[in-house]
Design a protein around this motif. Structure first.
Motif, PDB file in Angstrom:
ATOM      1  N   GLU A  63       0.829  -1.204   0.000  1.00 54.47           N
ATOM      2  CA  GLU A  63       0.000   0.000   0.000  1.00 54.47           C
ATOM      3  C   GLU A  63       0.865   1.256   0.000  1.00 54.47           C
ATOM      4  O   GLU A  63       0.588   2.222  -0.723  1.00 54.47           O
ATOM      5  CB  GLU A  63      -0.936   0.007   1.209  1.00 54.47           C
ATOM      6  CG  GLU A  63      -1.878   1.190   1.243  1.00 54.47           C
ATOM      7  CD  GLU A  63      -2.772   1.215   2.468  1.00 54.47           C
ATOM      8  OE1 GLU A  63      -3.588   2.154   2.553  1.00 54.47           O
ATOM      9  OE2 GLU A  63      -2.674   0.322   3.329  1.00 54.47           O
ATOM     10  N   ALA A  64       1.933   1.256   0.803  1.00 53.58           N
ATOM     11  CA  ALA A  64       2.832   2.409   0.847  1.00 53.58           C
ATOM     12  C   ALA A  64       3.485   2.634  -0.516  1.00 53.58           C
ATOM     13  O   ALA A  64       3.595   3.773  -0.983  1.00 53.58           O
ATOM     14  CB  ALA A  64       3.897   2.209   1.919  1.00 53.58           C
ATOM     15  N   ARG A  65       3.901   1.550  -1.148  1.00 49.27           N
ATOM     16  CA  ARG A  65       4.504   1.686  -2.482  1.00 49.27           C
ATOM     17  C   ARG A  65       3.500   2.232  -3.476  1.00 49.27           C
ATOM     18  O   ARG A  65       3.817   3.103  -4.286  1.00 49.27           O
ATOM     19  CB  ARG A  65       5.060   0.348  -2.956  1.00 49.27           C
ATOM     20  CG  ARG A  65       6.355  -0.013  -2.265  1.00 49.27           C
ATOM     21  CD  ARG A  65       6.929  -1.296  -2.812  1.00 49.27           C
ATOM     22  NE  ARG A  65       8.215  -1.576  -2.189  1.00 49.27           N
ATOM     23  CZ  ARG A  65       8.955  -2.628  -2.479  1.00 49.27           C
ATOM     24  NH1 ARG A  65       8.538  -3.513  -3.370  1.00 49.27           N
ATOM     25  NH2 ARG A  65      10.115  -2.809  -1.880  1.00 49.27           N
ATOM     26  N   GLU A  66       2.265   1.729  -3.425  1.00 46.70           N
ATOM     27  CA  GLU A  66       1.250   2.208  -4.361  1.00 46.70           C
ATOM     28  C   GLU A  66       0.936   3.683  -4.114  1.00 46.70           C
ATOM     29  O   GLU A  66       0.745   4.453  -5.068  1.00 46.70           O
ATOM     30  CB  GLU A  66      -0.015   1.359  -4.260  1.00 46.70           C
ATOM     31  CG  GLU A  66      -0.978   1.617  -5.380  1.00 46.70           C
ATOM     32  CD  GLU A  66      -2.091   0.585  -5.497  1.00 46.70           C
ATOM     33  OE1 GLU A  66      -3.103   0.914  -6.131  1.00 46.70           O
ATOM     34  OE2 GLU A  66      -1.941  -0.533  -4.959  1.00 46.70           O
ATOM     35  N   LEU A  67       0.914   4.098  -2.850  1.00 49.29           N
ATOM     36  CA  LEU A  67       0.693   5.510  -2.539  1.00 49.29           C
ATOM     37  C   LEU A  67       1.823   6.369  -3.095  1.00 49.29           C
ATOM     38  O   LEU A  67       1.588   7.452  -3.634  1.00 49.29           O
ATOM     39  CB  LEU A  67       0.565   5.713  -1.025  1.00 49.29           C
ATOM     40  CG  LEU A  67      -0.731   5.235  -0.400  1.00 49.29           C
ATOM     41  CD1 LEU A  67      -0.615   5.187   1.122  1.00 49.29           C
ATOM     42  CD2 LEU A  67      -1.880   6.130  -0.830  1.00 49.29           C
ATOM     43  N   MET A  73       3.280  -1.865  -7.903  1.00 50.92           N
ATOM     44  CA  MET A  73       4.654  -2.193  -8.291  1.00 50.92           C
ATOM     45  C   MET A  73       4.663  -2.969  -9.597  1.00 50.92           C
ATOM     46  O   MET A  73       5.553  -2.772 -10.432  1.00 50.92           O
ATOM     47  CB  MET A  73       5.354  -3.000  -7.196  1.00 50.92           C
ATOM     48  CG  MET A  73       5.868  -2.174  -6.042  1.00 50.92           C
ATOM     49  SD  MET A  73       7.066  -0.905  -6.514  1.00 50.92           S
ATOM     50  CE  MET A  73       8.375  -1.898  -7.205  1.00 50.92           C
ATOM     51  N   ALA A  74       3.684  -3.827  -9.793  1.00 53.20           N
ATOM     52  CA  ALA A  74       3.609  -4.592 -11.041  1.00 53.20           C
ATOM     53  C   ALA A  74       3.471  -3.650 -12.237  1.00 53.20           C
ATOM     54  O   ALA A  74       4.120  -3.847 -13.276  1.00 53.20           O
ATOM     55  CB  ALA A  74       2.455  -5.588 -10.991  1.00 53.20           C
ATOM     56  N   GLU A  75       2.641  -2.624 -12.085  1.00 56.82           N
ATOM     57  CA  GLU A  75       2.477  -1.650 -13.164  1.00 56.82           C
ATOM     58  C   GLU A  75       3.771  -0.874 -13.404  1.00 56.82           C
ATOM     59  O   GLU A  75       4.174  -0.661 -14.553  1.00 56.82           O
ATOM     60  CB  GLU A  75       1.345  -0.674 -12.836  1.00 56.82           C
ATOM     61  CG  GLU A  75      -0.036  -1.290 -12.860  1.00 56.82           C
ATOM     62  CD  GLU A  75      -1.098  -0.344 -12.333  1.00 56.82           C
ATOM     63  OE1 GLU A  75      -2.059  -0.107 -13.082  1.00 56.82           O
ATOM     64  OE2 GLU A  75      -0.956   0.132 -11.187  1.00 56.82           O
ATOM     65  N   TYR A  80       8.311   0.701 -16.596  1.00 55.28           N
ATOM     66  CA  TYR A  80       9.553   1.470 -16.481  1.00 55.28           C
ATOM     67  C   TYR A  80      10.806   0.677 -16.103  1.00 55.28           C
ATOM     68  O   TYR A  80      11.908   1.135 -16.367  1.00 55.28           O
ATOM     69  CB  TYR A  80       9.375   2.595 -15.444  1.00 55.28           C
ATOM     70  CG  TYR A  80       8.228   3.505 -15.771  1.00 55.28           C
ATOM     71  CD1 TYR A  80       8.269   4.351 -16.872  1.00 55.28           C
ATOM     72  CD2 TYR A  80       7.080   3.505 -14.989  1.00 55.28           C
ATOM     73  CE1 TYR A  80       7.203   5.185 -17.177  1.00 55.28           C
ATOM     74  CE2 TYR A  80       6.012   4.336 -15.288  1.00 55.28           C
ATOM     75  CZ  TYR A  80       6.083   5.170 -16.383  1.00 55.28           C
ATOM     76  OH  TYR A  80       5.031   5.988 -16.681  1.00 55.28           O
ATOM     77  N   GLN A  81      10.659  -0.443 -15.452  1.00 55.41           N
ATOM     78  CA  GLN A  81      11.850  -1.131 -14.946  1.00 55.41           C
ATOM     79  C   GLN A  81      12.526  -1.956 -16.031  1.00 55.41           C
ATOM     80  O   GLN A  81      11.866  -2.656 -16.791  1.00 55.41           O
ATOM     81  CB  GLN A  81      11.492  -2.039 -13.763  1.00 55.41           C
ATOM     82  CG  GLN A  81      12.722  -2.618 -13.080  1.00 55.41           C
ATOM     83  CD  GLN A  81      12.371  -3.230 -11.747  1.00 55.41           C
ATOM     84  OE1 GLN A  81      11.758  -2.581 -10.915  1.00 55.41           O
ATOM     85  NE2 GLN A  81      12.764  -4.468 -11.551  1.00 55.41           N
TER      86      GLN A  81
END
Length: 103
Positions: A63-67, A73-75, A80-81
């Motif tokens: 959730e923190a990463r998505e915020l 993260m998958a998107e 980009y990665q």
């Protein structure tokens, strides 16, 4: 104790850093940031999560990463990665130990 104005300026600077990393420089890889600066986008999302916890707000890692990322993260990875080189991976092992630890 920082003044309200200082808090607002710090928050504005953070939002600008976030925009820079998430919109202006999506070409810069997290692994390169970690290897050169000792932190990356994931670190910033973790620090956000830790700050929330200090206020009694529970936010999970995903959730923190998505915020922070404004997407899952998958998107992010799909859009980009890029694949890391062997040299990047080796440097990351050292950088991670020095800056994040073994947890």
């Amino acid at each position: 104790m920082p003044s309200q104005t200082e808090i607002e300026l710090q928050a504005a600077a953070f939002r600008r850093l976030q925009k820079h990393l998430m919109e202006d420089r999506t070409d810069v890889q997290n692994i390169d940031m970690m290897n050169l600066a000792g932190f990356c986008r994931n670190c910033l999302s973790r620090w956000y999560q830790e700050a929330a916890a200090e206020k009694g707000i529970e936010i999970g890692k995903d959730e923190a990463r998505e915020l922070f990322y404004g997407m899952t993260m998958a998107e992010w990875k799909a859009n980009y990665q890029t694949d890391a080189t062997d040299d990047q991976r080796k440097a990351f092992e050292t950088a991670f130990k020095q800056n994040v630890g073994t947890s």
